[in-house]
Structure formats: structure tokens, C-alpha cells
Design a protein around this motif. Structure first.
Motif, PDB file in Angstrom:
ATOM      1  N   ASP A  36      -3.953  -5.237  -0.680  1.00 13.51           N
ATOM      2  CA  ASP A  36      -2.604  -5.265  -0.139  1.00 13.51           C
ATOM      3  C   ASP A  36      -1.850  -4.051  -0.681  1.00 13.51           C
ATOM      4  N   LEU A  43      -7.908  -8.060  -0.463  1.00 10.65           N
ATOM      5  CA  LEU A  43      -7.762  -8.714   0.832  1.00 10.65           C
ATOM      6  C   LEU A  43      -9.139  -9.088   1.376  1.00 10.65           C
ATOM      7  N   GLY A  89     -12.308  -8.398  -1.818  1.00 13.78           N
ATOM      8  CA  GLY A  89     -11.828  -7.296  -1.001  1.00 13.78           C
ATOM      9  C   GLY A  89     -12.832  -6.186  -0.800  1.00 13.78           C
ATOM     10  N   TYR A 137      -1.505  -7.423   9.523  1.00 16.81           N
ATOM     11  CA  TYR A 137      -1.467  -6.174   8.767  1.00 16.81           C
ATOM     12  C   TYR A 137      -1.620  -4.993   9.723  1.00 16.81           C
TER      13      TYR A 137
END
Length: 215
Positions: free
Chosen positions: A40, A47, A67, A88
Motif C-alpha cells: 500500500d 497487499l 505481497g 486501487y
């Protein structure tokens, strides 16, 4: 068929086989790998579940709970990597992949708060992949937007190769340029621009790269 003609035919057949093998060897693709992490862009938390794709196309993968992701057997050459996750802004990075080597990348994804139509940030200066850059200079870019009546401002982010944190170079910019200084020598940097309207993220540029010179 006499003995001489048989030998000529055999020689021709062997020549064709060797030529075919040589062509096949020349056509063998050279592969490398790509590994990376997606975080992030505000909290730096990993993420998971980010869809990672490439162009030219390869196997699509999802980032794991940490992630991280890995793409195997990527044909050597220039590759565009895209990172997509609901809610996003999509991230993209162009990298060079080398035979039997790993290329590491980092994605910083920001929440998508788009409500102003399409906005495209492009044409970076210096150009993507530029080398021998000075330790202080001005970054710039162009923008194309669907709703030209909306006044955007810009935030510029910079990070070093391999880093999972980033620096805000400038924010709330009205013009499309930012001065950077005190860079390290012989270092690869990545940078990108986020367009905002009324404090909300509406678009981000691809992640571009440059490398400084020896000072």
C-alpha cells in the motif's frame, strides 16, 4: 540408385538435418525471472491478491499474503509489468529482463478515488530508463484528461531500487515539474506521479526509472 548417387543423397539428408538443428538452436528463447512485492503506497502494508500480468504476455499470478510474487520463464528483453487490485489505481513498471537473471521490482499502489473521468500521465523527462543523470535536476511530465475543466494538482514519489519505502519529492503541485536534489551517485531510482482533485487520488503515472552518473 548407384553407390555415388546414394552417397550424395545421404550427404544432402545429413546437411538438411544439421541445418534444421542449427535453426532450432538459434530459435531457443532465453529466459529470466521477475520477483517483486506490492505494498500500500500510504501504509506500506503488503497487499495480497494483486493480479500481476506482463506484456509480452506470460503467466498471470496473484501476490501472496506477504505481497510478494514471482514470474518464471520470462523471455529476455523489455517487459511491461502491470499490478491490478480492486479499489486501487493500477501500477505499471517497464523493466529489462536478462537471461538466467532475476529482476526485482516494487509496486506502491494507492487507493482509487477517481471521480473526474480519465486522466493519463505520460511523456516523462528524463525519458524512462535514462542513465548518467546529474545529482540534482528537474523531473517533468505531460497530462491528458477527459474533463479539462477540472484543475488537478500533482504529488511526485521517488524510491531507490529494492526499497519498500518511498519519498514524496513534491506535493500539491500546480505545474507539471518537480526539482530533485541530493541524489546518490551510480544509483537506480524509480519515480511516479499521482494526480489529485480536491485531495483525492484520480490517476497515477507508470513508474519510470533513471540512473545517476558518477557525480
Amino acid at each position: 540408385m548407384n553407390y555415388r548417387n546414394f552417397n550424395l543423397a545421404l550427404l544432402l539428408f545429413v546437411t538438411l538435418i544439421l541445418s534444421s538443428c542449427e535453426e532450432q538452436l538459434l530459435d531457443i528463447d532465453r529466459f529470466g525471472t521477475i520477483t517483486g512485492i506490492v505494498v500500500d503506497g500510504t501504509t506500506y502494508e503488503p497487499l495480497p491478491g494483486v493480479l500481476i500480468t506482463t506484456a509480452p504476455a506470460s503467466n498471470a499470478v496473484l501476490s501472496d499474503e506477504g505481497g510478494t510474487f514471482q514470474l518464471d520463464k520470462i523471455t529476455a528483453g523489455d517487459v511491461l509489468i502491470n499490478a491490478r487490485k480492486n479499489e486501487y489505481l493500477t501500477g505499471s513498471i517497464s523493466v529489462a529482463v536478462y537471461e538466467e537473471e532475476n529482476t526485482a521490482v516494487t509496486f506502491f499502489l494507492l487507493e482509487d478515488e477517481n471521480n473526474v473521468g480519465d486522466v493519463v500521465l505520460f511523456d516523462p523527462v528524463p525519458g524512462n530508463g535514462a542513465v548518467d543523470q546529474p545529482l540534482s535536476f528537474t523531473l517533468s511530465w505531460n497530462v491528458d484528461q477527459e474533463n479539462r475543466g477540472v484543475e488537478l494538482d500533482y504529488t511526485v514519489y521517488l524510491f531507490e531500487s529494492g526499497s519498500t519505502t518511498q519519498t514524496i519529492v513534491s506535493e500539491n503541485l500546480q505545474n507539471r515539474e518537480a526539482v530533485i536534489s541530493n541524489l546518490k551517485t551510480n544509483t537506480t531510482y524509480f519515480w511516479y506521479v499521482v494526480a489529485k482533485f480536491d485531495g483525492q487520488n484520480v490517476a497515477n503515472s507508470p513508474t519510470w526509472t533513471f540512473r545517476t552518473g558518477g557525480g
